[in-house]
Structure formats: C-alpha cells, structure tokens
Design an enzyme around this catalytic site. Structure first.
Site, PDB file in Angstrom:
ATOM      1  N   SER A   1       5.729 -20.093  -1.529  1.00 37.36           N
ATOM      2  CA  SER A   1       5.682 -21.533  -1.292  1.00 37.36           C
ATOM      3  C   SER A   1       5.167 -22.228  -2.541  1.00 37.36           C
ATOM      4  O   SER A   1       4.552 -21.608  -3.411  1.00 37.36           O
ATOM      5  CB  SER A   1       4.734 -21.896  -0.128  1.00 37.36           C
ATOM      6  OG  SER A   1       4.969 -21.110   1.000  1.00 37.36           O
TER       7      SER A   1
ATOM      8  N   GLU B   1       0.831  -1.207   0.000  1.00 39.75           N
ATOM      9  CA  GLU B   1       0.000   0.000   0.000  1.00 39.75           C
ATOM     10  C   GLU B   1       0.868   1.261   0.000  1.00 39.75           C
ATOM     11  O   GLU B   1       0.612   2.209  -0.751  1.00 39.75           O
ATOM     12  CB  GLU B   1      -0.932   0.002   1.212  1.00 39.75           C
ATOM     13  CG  GLU B   1      -2.084  -0.983   1.125  1.00 39.75           C
ATOM     14  CD  GLU B   1      -3.094  -0.771   2.239  1.00 39.75           C
ATOM     15  OE1 GLU B   1      -3.339   0.402   2.608  1.00 39.75           O
ATOM     16  OE2 GLU B   1      -3.630  -1.768   2.745  1.00 39.75           O
TER      17      GLU B   1
ATOM     18  N   ASP C   1      -5.568 -10.298   1.423  1.00 43.16           N
ATOM     19  CA  ASP C   1      -5.346  -8.916   1.874  1.00 43.16           C
ATOM     20  C   ASP C   1      -5.928  -8.741   3.270  1.00 43.16           C
ATOM     21  O   ASP C   1      -7.113  -8.433   3.436  1.00 43.16           O
ATOM     22  CB  ASP C   1      -5.985  -7.936   0.892  1.00 43.16           C
ATOM     23  CG  ASP C   1      -5.594  -6.491   1.201  1.00 43.16           C
ATOM     24  OD1 ASP C   1      -4.878  -6.271   2.196  1.00 43.16           O
ATOM     25  OD2 ASP C   1      -6.003  -5.594   0.448  1.00 43.16           O
TER      26      ASP C   1
ATOM     27  N   ASP D   1      -4.873  -3.167   6.225  1.00 41.54           N
ATOM     28  CA  ASP D   1      -5.225  -1.889   5.617  1.00 41.54           C
ATOM     29  C   ASP D   1      -4.563  -0.767   6.410  1.00 41.54           C
ATOM     30  O   ASP D   1      -4.660  -0.723   7.640  1.00 41.54           O
ATOM     31  CB  ASP D   1      -6.739  -1.655   5.613  1.00 41.54           C
ATOM     32  CG  ASP D   1      -7.410  -2.162   4.346  1.00 41.54           C
ATOM     33  OD1 ASP D   1      -6.696  -2.649   3.453  1.00 41.54           O
ATOM     34  OD2 ASP D   1      -8.649  -2.089   4.259  1.00 41.54           O
TER      35      ASP D   1
END
Length: 825
Positions: free
Chosen positions: A264, A195, A336, A339
C-alpha cells in the site's frame, strides 16, 4: 436432393432457434438478479426509514436516523451488489468451498478448518464494544432483508453465480463479518512463508552466509547472522534435497505467495506544507486484482456525521476514507505477527508433543468437510500451546519439518477475543487524531499502519498486536524454531504504546510505502521483513521537490510511474556494456543487444505502457536474477520469481563478497558479473523476439503489463470469460508508486495482478473536493452497467468526487431506495 437440402435448412434453423431461445432464457434468469435501485421496500429490523441514494457512479449514500439503521442500509446495499462475493468470502473463512466446487478446493478447506477462523469469530462476538455489536447485528439484518426479498420475489437467487452454482445460503450472522476480517489477515500475512523460505534456502545453499544476499534484510538493520537451519533444527539435514511439488495457485485460494501478501501507499501533509493550509491525505491499498474488486465505495450518515470511503463487502466499516473531521488510510505494516514452531512428537505416543514441561496431549477436534459429488472427508484438528498444527503441504512446511515432528503456528489473528472490528467502528466515529489513536488500541490483526489527519495534525501509528519474544529466541522469528524450547515461545503481547508512532513530524510530511519504519534491536524490532525498499526513495524525491503540496500533487505522486529501481540498477549492471565494442552486423544477436542498450541508455526509468524500454528492462532483470541463482538454488529458484533489487545491487557492488553469485559453479571458466549481465540480456531478447518480434522500437510495455481483473470462478470459462474478465493495458511496475505487481511466473510473467484497487485523496481545506476510485465498478453482476464503469477511469488515473453533500448525490442519482420499517403486528 432438394428434399434433403430443405430438411437440412429446417434442422439448422431449428437448432439456431433453440440456441437463441436458450440464450434468451438464460439471460432472463441471470438478469432477474439485477438490482432495482429505484424502489420502496418494507423490511423487518428498522426503527425508522432508511434512504439509499445511488449517485452517478452507483456509490450508495445511506441516510438513517440512527447508526443501527444506517448499518442496516449498508448490509442491504452490499447484498444488492456483491452477494456472491460475500458468500465466497464467508465460505472461504468457514472452510466450506468444497460444498460448491468439489475436490478442487479441498486442500484450501483443510487448512482453513485448521485455522478455525469462523469458530474464533463466533467467540469474538462477545468481546466487541456495545456500539460495534449493534452495528454487526444491524448490518446482518440488512443483508438478511435482501435475502428475504430475493426469496419472496424470485430475484434469480441474488446473483448470476448463485444461479450457476446452486447452494443453500444461511442467514448472515455478526460472526460472519468478523470471520471475513480474519480472512483479510490470512490474505495479508506472509511471515509464515518467509520463515519457511529462509529455512529452505539455508538448507539449499552450500555457503550459509550467502543467505543474506538472496534474502536481504532491509538496509540499516545491522543484525548478526543466524545459524543455518540444519544446525538449528535436529533432523533438518535430511531435508536438504526434499522434493518440491509445483502447484499452481487456485484463484479461490486466500493464501497469497509472499510476493503478493499486501502492500500500500499512504502519505499526509500538515497545514504548513499544504498550499491550501489544510491537511492532505492520500491512500491506495494494494491487493490482488479481481472482478469485481474487493473494494466497494459507500457513504454512511452516522449520528456523529457523514463518513465516506472504501468498504469490503461483508463488513460494516469504512476501512479507508474520511469524515468531516478526520481522514484515515491504511498500509500493510509487515509487523511480524506469526511464528512457525516445529513440534516433536512422542515416539511412544504420536498423540502427544514435547513441551518445556515434558510431553503433553494435543487438543483435538473432529471436523467434517462435505464435498460436492464426492464422499465427505473427516479431519482431526490438532492444537498445541503454540497454535494449530498445519499440514506439511501448506506453504511447503513439509520441506522443513523433520520426520517425527509437525509444524504449528503462533499468530495474533487466532485470538478468540479479537476486537479489531471494534477498533474500525470506533475509528469511523473519531473526531480527531487523538481519538483515532486511542481507538487503535483495540486493533489486533491484520497489522496495519494507519495514516491519520484531522484539521490540524498528521500522524501515523502501527496498529495490531505485537508479540513479545524472548531476547534469546533461537531464530528470532526468522526461521521455524523448536516449539519445546521455552525461549522460542511467545511471552504475551507488547503494550500498545510500544507500537511505532509518529505524530506531527517537524518536516510536516508523513508517508509509508511498506518501507521499514523503525530500526530497533530484536526483540523490539517490529519486523525483519519489510514490503518495500524501493518506492520510498521515489516518494521522498517527490515530497521534497515541493515546498507545499496540493491535492493534485498528491494525485500525481499516486500515479507516478518512474522506477527508482531501474534508474539505480541499470547503470550498475550495464557499466561495462554501454557503448563498448564496434557496431555489429544487422540481424545478429550482438546487433540486437546493442539496439536494446541504446534504447535503455536514453530511458528515464518511466514505466509507461506505451514505451518499449520497460519491457526490455523487466525481461533483462528477470533473466539476470535467474542466471545468478539457478545454479545455486536449483528448483528452489522458482520461489524467487521477482527480481530483488537489493540482492542484485549487493551482487554488482560485491557487498560482503556477493559477486560470488556471478560464477556458474557447474562450469569450468570463472564468469564475471559483466558476463552474466550480457548473457542475461541475450536471454531476455530471445524471449522478447519469440513473443513480440524483433522490432524492439515498436514494443509496448502495456501489451505485457495487462491488468488482470479476472472473475475468480468464471474467469476461465470459455466465451463467458470475455464478459466477466476486465483486462487493461497499464503503466507502472513492481517498484513504482503506481504499483502494478507482475505475476512473475508462467507464460505471462509481466501481467499486472496486484495493485491499487482503491485510491483516495482527501483535502481538508475543501473536503468535498476530495476524490476516490476503485479498479472495476460497484456492481458484482456482470450484466450490470456498473460492473466495469469505473475501470477505465481507474486505468486513466481519473477519480470521482468524494462529497458528503447529500444534494450532490441526489443531483445525478441513478436510483433512490427507501427502506420502510415493517409495522409491528
């Protein structure tokens, strides 16, 4: 004169003798902490005897009559072999590194105190299932039994580092294990950094639309562009030219740059796609390399049966492994779960911040950081409704935070009732894919994809709390947003059923290389940032090339070093360079360029350590991206140290006008992409010639691509570093299935610093033919023969058996430890 000479001889001899005595004395003190694996010991906290059988690779097979006793044995074994590592993980999570290392680690401690992980872990203890709580308590008792033994028998404080860095060690507590699990979330999460970088890049670019080139979304997203950050955030315009301080990363820091936030591989085959008619599973989680490795192999005999696989010292769980009935492997999901919010301060009272309901006081607390050889520092910790307030120095938050504002973080890992450990314990006891999927509902953070196989079924599920966002969120979570705007705040957590799930696919094969798994519209999107757009193509090719698979074909895929990226990019970038022009005279840059192009034209894309082509290719791509972006981004270009294949492809295919990156803005001529490709190749060859010489045919990729299993504390100490660091020439690269992520920057940009510290392949037609390996050795004691005994096997692509047969473990045991319960007085 003869008398002087005699005295010189005596003094020299005496000095040598003193040095020898000092070395022997130091060796004696350090070797006191070498574990004795063949002994009997009476300990407090057991209900019945526990037997720890160490096989030939020093993997402990722990046999207890009750689950609690077995977890006690695991705690004891972890403390025998990895006590210093456990202490460091705990201190990092607590924000107490500076008590040992002084001001060097103060900035790390400051951020960790603001996350408050250890207090959150203490709060989470009560939220665990009764079974998990018993496991945590028994594990802690096992660790403490080893500490009591060390103190009673003067065993060199338990580890050489404990002797060199003398600091008191508190008894182990259940909350310590939960804090280490939360620390794993710190190491694996990267959305905060993404971000901030997207906002910084938006501010730096003159054409806002170009951000989708340099920070491309995974193919297939089809999303509308966001507004630029300056229009989204009041006052951000003043940050366009914010100065950036280049700070080298401390090896002790848990904050990984976004390029190393976790990766991974895992794939599975159903019986119909298996030559043996049994399910298959392969898993190799990727983390930063260290000595010892973060992984520790262990087998636990639980009441439901045996479980074997990879553990992380400090936690009582097999995180990747198998039982008789179930196999499981993990990959980073890139969900996600973070924030960043920019909070507006009250200009009349900086102790308040703006909310949708008006100004509100921060929740605050005081925290004292004690520092070795310095005065303590007192922090004032602040929290908003969105989460903790973070310093502007962390992840360069200050470069996107306007004056009169602070940055806070919403993050699922900060849940004070985190039941992720309960999910891990339940997963070990699951007897089927169905039971394992049900266990995953307790999982919070760090988000992972779990690949599951039982005797009949294969499945994949994204685990972890998925935040619910408003469809009108201003930045969709892709850039920091205004914390006082209601639609930018989280609206709770989505139900577990909303997490992506794939069960028994028709094709009979499932896999994940951190690639995009679903293509949902925001806010059900899961993520805008995915860890892989490249390895998945090679994996698909290997899976589709066989009608049925075997354990060996899965191993072959794990160790595959062919770069799909090189195969696809080189013909595109060099389209107007191959076989053009007349032969140039020897010794000229043009001749050197022709030789390099000739080598690359015959290359199949295999990143083999013995070949010259991978080094030429890697240096070319690095120089090419630098040429493309430096004039547009300036100092910010340092944040793009690894070539992005999607960005380069967009430029050379001129997608949405992306070829504009090829023109150097500061120059009068209009450069073409062919010009930039040629100049970048010349740049790369100059760098190679200065570093490795002009004989291109004799170059070795492995000389540059050295795996750096370095000791985080002692790795830079002169002389000692040759004993504690493990360096190996390795194949693979940034985008191969045998992933060897390069450093990207510094004098050794192609060092292999991040990859598969654990590999496991499980065959349920013949479970005892399953195999696994870790990248160093089981012991964390650098004087132990088990410190690096698995490292060369790992480098050569070899494995050791993963058997639950106790007799096989006993057949070549290096020692058997019997823990006897103390008789009540």
């Amino acid at each position: 004169m003869a008398s002087i000479f005699k005295w010189l001889l005596r003094l020299t001899g005496g000095a040598i003798l003193l040095v020898l005595v000092a070395v022997l004395g130091l060796y004696y003190l350090l070797s006191r902490s070498l574990p004795d694996y063949d002994k009997s010991l009476t300990v407090e906290g057991l209900s019945a005897p526990v037997e720890i059988v160490r096989d030939h690779a020093n993997v402990p097979h722990i046999f207890g009559q009750a689950d609690a006793d077995t977890f006690f044995g695991l705690g004891y074994a972890h403390a025998q072999d990895r006590l210093w590592q456990m202490v460091m993980l705990r201190r990092t999570a607590q924000g107490r590194l500076s008590e040992v290392f002084g001001p060097r680690t103060l900035e790390i401690d400051k951020v960790m105190r603001r996350f408050d992980l250890h207090d959150l872990a203490r709060s989470s203890v009560a939220a665990q299932t009764p079974e998990t709580l018993r496991a945590l308590e028994a594990y802690a008792a096992g660790v403490n039994a080893r500490l009591a033994e060390i103190n009673a028998d003067a065993l060199g404080r338990g580890a050489p580092e404990m002797f060199l860095f003398n600091a008191p060690m508190a008894p182990w507590q259940p909350a310590d294990s939960l804090a280490i699990l939360k620390l794993m979330a710190v190491q694996l999460s990267s959305h905060l950094e993404h971000e901030v970088l997207r906002a910084r890049t938006s501010l730096a670019l003159e054409e806002a639309t170009r951000i989708d080139d340099i920070l491309p979304l995974a193919p297939g997203s089809g999303l509308a562009a966001l507004p630029d950050y300056a229009s989204l955030m009041p006052g951000a315009e003043t940050l366009r030219h914010a100065a950036l301080a280049e700070r080298p990363r401390d090896p002790l820091s848990p904050f990984n740059p976004r390029a190393f936030a976790g990766a991974s591989n895992a794939w599975a085959a159903a019986p119909a796609r298996s030559a043996s008619s049994g399910t298959l599973l392969a898993n190799d989680p990727h983390l930063g390399f260290s000595a010892p490795a973060i992984w520790y192999l262990a087998r636990l005999e639980l009441e439901r049966g045996g479980v074997i696989g990879g553990t992380i010292p400090g936690m009582p769980a097999i995180l990747s492994g198998r039982s008789n009935d179930l196999g499981w492997g993990l990959t980073s999901s890139y969900l996600d779960d973070q924030d960043v919010h920019i909070e507006r301060l009250n200009p009349e009272n900086p102790g308040e911040y703006l909310t949708p309901e008006g100004y509100k006081p921060f929740r605050t607390a005081r925290s004292i950081i004690r520092i070795k050889d310095a005065e303590p520092v007192t922090l004032t910790l602040r929290w908003t409704d969105n989460g903790p307030v973070l310093p502007g120095s962390h992840a360069d938050l200050g470069t996107v935070t306007p004056a009169g504002h602070v940055a806070s973080l919403s993050w699922t890992a900060l849940d004070p009732a985190d039941t992720t450990m309960s999910a891990a314990i339940a997963l070990m006891g699951a007897a089927s894919v169905t039971e394992a999927l049900a266990a995953g509902e307790l999982y919070i953070a760090p988000s992972q994809n779990v690949l599951l196989v039982d005797n009949d079924t294969i499945a994949m599920k994204t685990l972890g709390a998925m935040p619910r966002r408003n469809a009108q969120h201003e930045s969709q979570g892709r850039m920091p947003s205004r914390g006082w705007v209601r639609q930018n705040r989280w609206q709770g957590i989505s139900p577990y059923s909303a997490n992506p799930e794939f069960i028994a696919p028709a094709g009979g094969v499932l896999g994940n290389t951190n690639n995009k798994t679903v293509d949902r519209p925001f806010p059900l999107h899961v993520s805008f940032v995915w860890g892989d757009t490249q390895r998945i193509h090679r994996w698909q090719r290997l899976m589709q090339s066989r009608e049925v698979h075997t354990r060996d074909s899965f191993i072959e895929a794990q160790l595959d070093t062919v770069s799909f990226t090189a195969r696809s990019l080189l013909p595109l970038i060099g389209a107007n360079l191959w076989f053009t022009g007349e032969a140039a005279p020897d010794g000229t840059p043009e001749r050197q360029r022709q030789r390099a192009l000739d080598l690359l034209s015959d290359w199949n894309g295999e990143m083999n350590e013995h070949l010259p082509e991978p080094l030429i290719y890697a240096a070319w791509m690095r120089a090419l991206q630098d040429r493309l972006i430096r004039d547009d981004l300036g100092p910010l270009s340092r944040e793009f140290a690894h070539p992005d294949p999607v960005f380069i492809e967009r430029v050379y295919r001129d997608i949405d006008g992306a070829s504009a990156w090829c023109d150097v803005r500061q120059s009068s001529p209009v450069e073409t992409c062919t010009d930039i490709a040629r100049m970048a190749l010349d740049d790369a060859l100059v760098w190679i010639n200065e570093r490795y010489g002009t004989a291109l045919e004799s170059l070795r990729w492995g000389d540059a691509h050295q795996a750096t299993h370095d000791h985080p504390v002692l790795g830079d100490v002169p002389v000692l570093r040759y004993f504690v660091n493990i360096r190996q020439s390795t194949s693979g690269g940034d985008n191969t299935l045998q992933r060897g992520r390069t450093r990207g920057a510094g004098p050794e940009p192609f060092q292999n610093v991040h990859g598969a510290g654990y590999r496991g392949v499980y065959d349920f037609a013949d479970p005892d033919s399953s195999v696994f390996i870790i990248s160093t050795g089981q012991s964390g004691h650098f004087l132990s023969r088990h410190y690096d005994d698995l490292a060369q096997l790992w480098r050569r692509g070899e494995y050791i058996p993963m058997s639950l047969d106790p007799e096989l473990a006993r057949a070549a045991a290096v020692g058997i430890t019997l823990l006897e319960p103390a008789v009540p007085q």
